[in-house]
Design an enzyme around this catalytic site. Structure first.
Site, mmCIF file in Angstrom:
data_model
loop_
_atom_site.group_PDB
_atom_site.id
_atom_site.type_symbol
_atom_site.label_atom_id
_atom_site.label_comp_id
_atom_site.label_asym_id
_atom_site.label_seq_id
_atom_site.Cartn_x
_atom_site.Cartn_y
_atom_site.Cartn_z
ATOM 1 N N SER A 13 -69.607 53.325 60.215
ATOM 2 C CA SER A 13 -70.305 53.643 61.403
ATOM 3 C C SER A 13 -69.229 54.644 62.253
ATOM 4 C CB SER A 13 -70.756 52.680 62.231
ATOM 5 O OG SER A 13 -71.370 53.071 63.409
ATOM 6 N N TYR A 35 -68.959 44.923 66.853
ATOM 7 C CA TYR A 35 -69.617 45.757 65.692
ATOM 8 C C TYR A 35 -68.465 47.098 65.493
ATOM 9 C CZ TYR A 35 -72.686 49.146 63.309
ATOM 10 O OH TYR A 35 -73.054 49.949 62.542
#
Length: 240
Positions: A140, A162
């Site tokens: 990501s 995250y």
């Protein structure tokens, strides 16, 4: 199954990016081992994909579960050409590093980093026997410094665990690719970009899931002289 039919294992494929990657690979004629944490979810998801698709129960956070799943793969089909590490955990957007519940953060790291690491280790013996082995990790931009919208310093500290976990995944990919250089195993991370995998994503400018998954499939089907140790989006290098 023909021995010439390539075999891919996709983790976290009950829905979203993983499910679409499974669909696209199956459409290319691959045998896809579609995995999900719960066996029922894997069976249901596999039933919605046309082509050669088999369900596989695989909880990436469970050492015993990973061992059982890989033993099943080793028994039948008995080989593996591509591992797509897609399974991931997210956090509430409001989470910050200074106030994060560290038990919750640890759970995110266990899925995103250690789950990926665990499954890759378990799959390597089969991958080493493949003529064209590939490891793809769905990364990501949230774990990079280059993403102008969602990068590590672009979110004001939001979704801390995250982003930190995805930065660690990038480090894992670079380290593993260096170790495996010369073995034929290509290891790359792919950011699918912001995709419409959850309600309201379209309002944030998310693109169709099929578009995000295409970059993952690109990395899974690289030629033998393709890149390794890289971080890509839509087949193009992305800063990390």
């Amino acid at each position: 199954m023909e021995q010439s039919q390539p075999v891919a294992l996709v983790t976290g494929a009950a829905r979203g990016i993983g499910h679409e990657v499974a669909r696209q690979l199956a459409a290319r004629g691959w045998l896809v081992l579609l995995s999900a944490r719960r066996a029922e979810a894997a069976v249901e998801a596999a039933g919605s994909v046309a082509g050669s698709v088999r369900p596989l129960a695989l909880d990436t956070t469970s050492p015993d579960g990973v061992a059982r799943a890989m033993a099943e793969v080793e028994a039948d089909p008995g080989r593996l050409d591509v591992l797509v590490n897609n399974a991931a955990a997210f956090v509430d957007w409001s989470e910050t590093a200074s106030t994060a519940d560290l038990d919750a953060a640890r759970a995110v790291l266990d899925t995103n980093l250690f789950g990926t690491w665990r499954v890759t280790q378990a799959a390597l013996p089969l991958l080493r026997a493949s003529a064209h082995p590939r490891v793809v990790v769905v990364g990501s931009g949230a774990g990079s410094h280059a993403d102008p919208a969602f990068g590590l310093t672009a979110r004001g500290g939001a979704a801390a665990s995250y982003g930190i976990s995805k930065a660690a995944v990038g480090a894992l990919v670079a380290t593993l690719a260096t170790e495996l250089a010369g073995t034929g195993i290509l290891v790359n991370a792919v950011c699918p970009g912001l995709t419409a995998t959850y309600p309201g994503a379209e309002a944030m400018g998310a693109r169709p899931v099929a578009d995000g998954a295409a970059g993952v499939v690109w990395a899974a089907t690289l030629p033998d002289d393709g890149p390794t140790g890289g971080f890509f989006r839509d087949g193009q290098p992305l800063g990390w």
